[in-house]
Every structure is written in structure tokens, then in C-alpha cells.
Enzyme design. Structure first.
Site, mmCIF file in Angstrom:
data_model
loop_
_atom_site.group_PDB
_atom_site.id
_atom_site.type_symbol
_atom_site.label_atom_id
_atom_site.label_comp_id
_atom_site.label_asym_id
_atom_site.label_seq_id
_atom_site.Cartn_x
_atom_site.Cartn_y
_atom_site.Cartn_z
ATOM 1 N N PRO A 127 -19.471 19.258 -11.197
ATOM 2 C CA PRO A 127 -20.330 20.469 -10.195
ATOM 3 C C PRO A 127 -19.576 21.325 -9.064
ATOM 4 O O PRO A 127 -20.599 21.872 -9.191
ATOM 5 C CB PRO A 127 -21.523 19.058 -8.924
ATOM 6 C CG PRO A 127 -20.706 17.778 -9.968
ATOM 7 C CD PRO A 127 -19.511 18.089 -10.618
ATOM 8 N N GLU A 128 -18.687 21.334 -8.537
ATOM 9 C CA GLU A 128 -18.045 22.420 -7.922
ATOM 10 C C GLU A 128 -18.438 23.645 -8.756
ATOM 11 O O GLU A 128 -17.252 23.890 -9.568
ATOM 12 C CB GLU A 128 -16.676 22.003 -7.305
ATOM 13 C CG GLU A 128 -16.462 20.477 -6.434
ATOM 14 C CD GLU A 128 -17.141 20.410 -5.989
ATOM 15 O OE1 GLU A 128 -17.979 21.147 -4.432
ATOM 16 O OE2 GLU A 128 -17.437 19.410 -4.857
ATOM 17 N N GLY A 129 -18.481 24.589 -7.714
ATOM 18 C CA GLY A 129 -19.084 25.638 -8.283
ATOM 19 C C GLY A 129 -17.546 26.693 -7.893
ATOM 20 O O GLY A 129 -16.381 26.679 -7.817
ATOM 21 N N PHE A 130 -17.577 28.092 -8.297
ATOM 22 C CA PHE A 130 -16.631 28.416 -8.657
ATOM 23 C C PHE A 130 -15.323 29.498 -7.567
ATOM 24 O O PHE A 130 -14.272 28.651 -7.533
ATOM 25 C CB PHE A 130 -16.896 30.156 -9.179
ATOM 26 C CG PHE A 130 -16.159 31.185 -9.595
ATOM 27 C CD1 PHE A 130 -15.150 30.855 -10.459
ATOM 28 C CD2 PHE A 130 -16.036 32.858 -9.276
ATOM 29 C CE1 PHE A 130 -14.657 31.988 -10.833
ATOM 30 C CE2 PHE A 130 -15.435 34.299 -9.168
ATOM 31 C CZ PHE A 130 -14.375 33.376 -10.081
ATOM 32 N N LEU A 152 -27.487 36.194 0.191
ATOM 33 C CA LEU A 152 -28.460 35.471 0.363
ATOM 34 C C LEU A 152 -28.647 34.281 -0.165
ATOM 35 O O LEU A 152 -28.991 34.663 -1.439
ATOM 36 C CB LEU A 152 -29.872 35.819 0.239
ATOM 37 C CG LEU A 152 -30.986 35.425 1.023
ATOM 38 C CD1 LEU A 152 -30.993 35.152 2.224
ATOM 39 C CD2 LEU A 152 -32.364 36.827 0.727
ATOM 40 N N ARG A 153 -28.104 32.827 0.361
ATOM 41 C CA ARG A 153 -27.626 32.248 -1.104
ATOM 42 C C ARG A 153 -29.337 31.033 -0.673
ATOM 43 O O ARG A 153 -29.796 31.057 -0.046
ATOM 44 C CB ARG A 153 -26.681 30.430 -0.275
ATOM 45 C CG ARG A 153 -27.067 30.085 -1.376
ATOM 46 C CD ARG A 153 -25.595 29.976 -2.595
ATOM 47 N NE ARG A 153 -25.601 29.081 -3.171
ATOM 48 C CZ ARG A 153 -24.502 27.811 -3.343
ATOM 49 N NH1 ARG A 153 -24.154 28.521 -2.100
ATOM 50 N NH2 ARG A 153 -24.430 26.814 -3.641
#
Length: 427
Positions: A50-53, A291-292
Site C-alpha cells: 500500500p505504500e506510495g511513490f 493539496l492532498r
């Protein structure tokens, strides 16, 4: 084994390898034969799916530090870069996003000026096939910290979670392996690990004689020297691929009246010679915003503003810094994006064509967004977002005044809105 003829010798005190390690380890373009001693060893790794870039980029820094420790001790280790793909945030439909080499996102020659790295497919060809001798699945200790006391330790332990590997008819282990279905491992072992990345060095040197070792769930390991010189050397070596930077530069020039000459952000291709003094960069005449949305608001984070709250803050910053344009990097959905455009008609976004998206992939588009944000007169990001953290670092490298960089949005009802820490660059 095609390189060393060694077998895995797990925790039985196998003989320690040594190789001469004076001088530079190799020049890009050298053949494999001239590159390694007869016992070159390969370190591979992977991260929790699940971890992102941007967290994965952080884990690379930890593993690069481990490689440096191993090589200081005389072993001829090379880091194998895990191909990119199938990340949760990469949600563009209709494009193939697995088995992506690092060279599509980063300059390999820049990475190689810091530690020896190769792409996975190069490993397959040098290794004589898609075989990995030993997979070590890292996990925390089931009992947590004993007596509430932190200590560095590693132990072979039963696997806490169900193994993501299964045995085939030939008794090889099959798993995700970055989308390479032919890859298989000879041995898989679970290790409980608590400590900094280099805690693994003695184990890789003294207890394991396998030529290729993969650390799965490598994010379990902590930074050896967070924000120290070693950290910054590796971070500075993570130069974005040139074609992505050029696209970002073209966008800045065309839509934001921004060029390196005017903005005082001249970039040196050779990161080892790039030393911009803090405060020298001026930046383009625009506000940049990260802006997440999506999972950050689904998690009901108290430190993420509503759209209206964010727009109010953006307007006040534009007025304060006398900026007529705002560049927005966001993962907002279509409905929120339309609302943003309505509330902020002066905003611009990098929106790739279908052909561009197919070429750059979602990871490339994220890098272009970060590159444009890194060149703004003023930047504001989202609380505890690794996407924003990477922009902070990029601006630090370019030489921006910290006051223009380490800023974040506050939640609409957040009382104590602490701003991000300034991790000063170290040369």
C-alpha cells in the site's frame, strides 16, 4: 550459482566474503564482467504494497545507506532497484503501469555517482536468470518493545502475517516480485528487526553467504543518519529524469512566466557540484500548492482543510506575496477539481494528454508536478504528506529561503497548527 557458487547458509556462521573496494566501484556503461569482483553480491528489496511513490523514495535512501555500510566493510555489494508498478495512487485507467524501470523517473548516472545500482532486468541478465537466493521478510517484534525499552536487534522468528509467497511444484517460492511472474526465490525466511538500516550489515556479511538477497518490507528499517550528510548525498543523487524536468520547465515558461534565469534556479546536471546557498533562489512569479485529498480526507484528518478553507488560505497568500497565479498539484477527484477551478479561476494545473500520460505514467506526472512546485516563489503543502516533504527537499537543493518552503495548510478547526520542520541541507 553463476557468479559465486555460494548457497544460502542461514544463521550458521557462513564464511564472510571480502572483495577489494578501493576507488570508484564502476563507470556506467562498463560491462558486468569488468564491474564486479568474482564475488559481486546483489541486494534487492521491496516495500509494503500500500505504500506510495514518495515513501518508497525515502526507503531507497535507507537501503543506499546500508549498501554504503556493506561496501565500507569490503564487500562488493550492488543495490538492485525494484521496478515500479501497481501503486495505490496510480489510478489512471487504460495504461500499463507495472515493471517500470527507475530510469523512466530518475537519472541512473546520478544515482550511480552515490552507490552502485542496477535495474532489475540487468540483474536478471547478470545473475543468469530470474532467481533470488534468499528472501528475508522483515517484520516488527510480535511482543513490541520489551519493558518499554528500545534496543536495536534482529532475530529469526516465525512469520507474524501470512506469507505473500507460495511454493511451486519445484519447491521454489513465487510471489509478486514487481510483476515479473518468472521470478522465483530459493529460500524465504521471516526476520523480526528493530533498528537502523545498517543493523542488517552483520547478518548479510556473516550469517548469509547467498549471492542475491532480497529484503522484503524494507520500510521496517529506520534511517541510519536522517537529515545528515549521508542522507542528503543520497537524496541529492535522486535527480529526476531529464525528459520530465524539461516538460516541467516548458510548462513553467509557457503558463507561469517562469525560467531558471529569471527565477535564479540554475540547475547543475551533476548533483555533486550543485551547491546553491539558501536564500539565493527567487522562484517563478506564482504560488505553488500541494493539496492532498482522497485518502487524507477519508481518514478524517483534523489537519486537512475543506476546499473552501484551502481556497481562502490560497487567496490570502497570493495577496500577501503579490502573486497573480497559483499552480495546484492535487489528487482531488473530478467533482472537487471542477469546484476548485470555479473558486480559483486563476489556478493552473499540469494536465497531460492521453499520449503524454501513457509516456510519463502517473509517477512521471507526479514528478512534473513536484518539479513545478519546487520552482515557485512560495510553496504550501499538506500536513505529513511525503509528496510535500519531497518538494521541501527539492526546494532546499535549489536554494530557496526556508520561509518560502516549509509551510502547510491548517485544518478548518485546527487550534495548534504546527508548521513543518526545516531539515537543513548538509554538504
Amino acid at each position: 550459482h553463476p557468479v559465486c557458487g555460494l548457497v544460502s547458509n542461514w544463521f550458521q556462521g557462513g564464511h564472510q566474503l571480502s572483495a577489494s573496494n578501493s576507488g570508484p566501484w564502476w563507470r556506467p556503461g562498463q560491462s558486468a564482467e569488468s564491474r564486479f569482483s568474482s564475488c559481486g553480491r546483489y541486494l534487492l528489496y521491496d516495500v509494503n504494497p500500500p505504500e506510495g511513490f514518495n515513501l518508497r523514495r525515502d526507503v531507497y535512501i535507507r537501503l543506499a545507506s546500508l549498501i554504503k555500510t556493506l561496501r565500507k566493510n569490503g564487500d562488493d555489494w550492488v543495490l538492485v532497484l525494484p521496478p515500479w508498478g501497481r501503486l495505490y495512487h496510480w489510478q489512471s485507467p487504460n495504461i500499463h503501469q507495472i515493471r517500470i524501470p527507475w530510469g523512466e523517473f530518475f537519472s541512473l548516472t546520478s544515482l550511480q555517482a552515490n552507490v552502485p545500482v542496477i535495474e532489475y532486468e540487468e540483474f536478471i541478465s547478470e545473475n543468469g536468470g530470474p532467481f533470488i537466493d534468499q528472501v528475508l521478510v522483515l517484520q516488527n517484534y510480535a511482543e513490541g518493545w520489551t519493558d518499554g525499552k528500545w534496543e536495536e536487534k534482529v532475530d529469526e522468528r516465525p512469520c507474524i502475517e501470512k506469507l505473500m509467497y507460495s511454493k511451486d511444484k519445484q519447491s521454489f517460492y513465487r510471489g509478486w516480485f514487481w510483476g515479473y511472474e518468472d521470478t522465483r526465490a530459493r529460500h524465504v525466511t521471516c526476520l523480526s528487526a528493530q533498528g537502523h538500516a545498517s543493523i542488517m550489515a552483520p547478518i548479510l556479511q556473516k550469517n548469509i553467504t547467498a549471492t542475491s538477497v532480497m529484503l522484503d518490507r524494507a520500510e521496517t528499517l529506520l534511517h541510519d543518519h536522517y537529515a545528515g550528510k549521508d542522507y542528503w548525498d543520497t537524496r541529492r543523487s535522486m535527480v529526476f529524469a531529464k525528459h520530465l524536468r524539461l516538460i516541467g520547465d516548458e510548462f513553467r515558461k509557457k503558463h507561469l512566466n517562469s525560467t531558471d534565469e529569471m527565477d535564479r534556479t540554475i540547475y547543475n546536471e551533476d548533483w555533486t557540484r550543485m551547491k546553491a546557498k539558501l536564500g539565493t533562489a527567487k522562484g517563478g512569479p506564482y504560488l505553488a500548492v500541494h493539496l492532498r485529498r482522497k485518502d487524507f480526507i477519508w481518514g478524517h484528518r483534523e489537519d486537512v482543510p475543506s476546499l473552501k478553507g484551502a481556497v481562502k488560505k490560497i487567496h490570502s497568500l497570493m495577496k500577501k506575496h503579490n502573486l497573480g497565479q497559483v499552480f495546484i498539484a492535487t489528487d482531488a477527484d473530478e467533482e472537487e477539481s471542477r469546484e476548485l477551478k470555479r473558486l480559483l479561476p486563476e489556478s493552473v494545473r499540469f494536465e497531460p494528454s492521453a499520449e503524454d500520460l501513457d509516456l510519463f505514467k502517473d509517477g512521471g506526472v507526479a514528478i512534473i508536478d513536484q518539479w513545478i512546485c519546487a520552482h515557485a516563489r512560495f510553496f504550501i503543502g499538506t500536513s505529513v504528506s511525503t509528496f510535500s516533504f519531497r518538494i521541501h527537499e527539492e526546494r532546499e537543493i535549489l536554494g530557496f529561503d526556508p520561509k518560502t518552503t516549509y509551510n502547510r495548510f491548517c485544518g478548518d478547526k485546527e487550534k495548534d497548527c504546527e508548521q513543518p520542520t526545516h531539515w537543513k541541507i548538509v554538504y
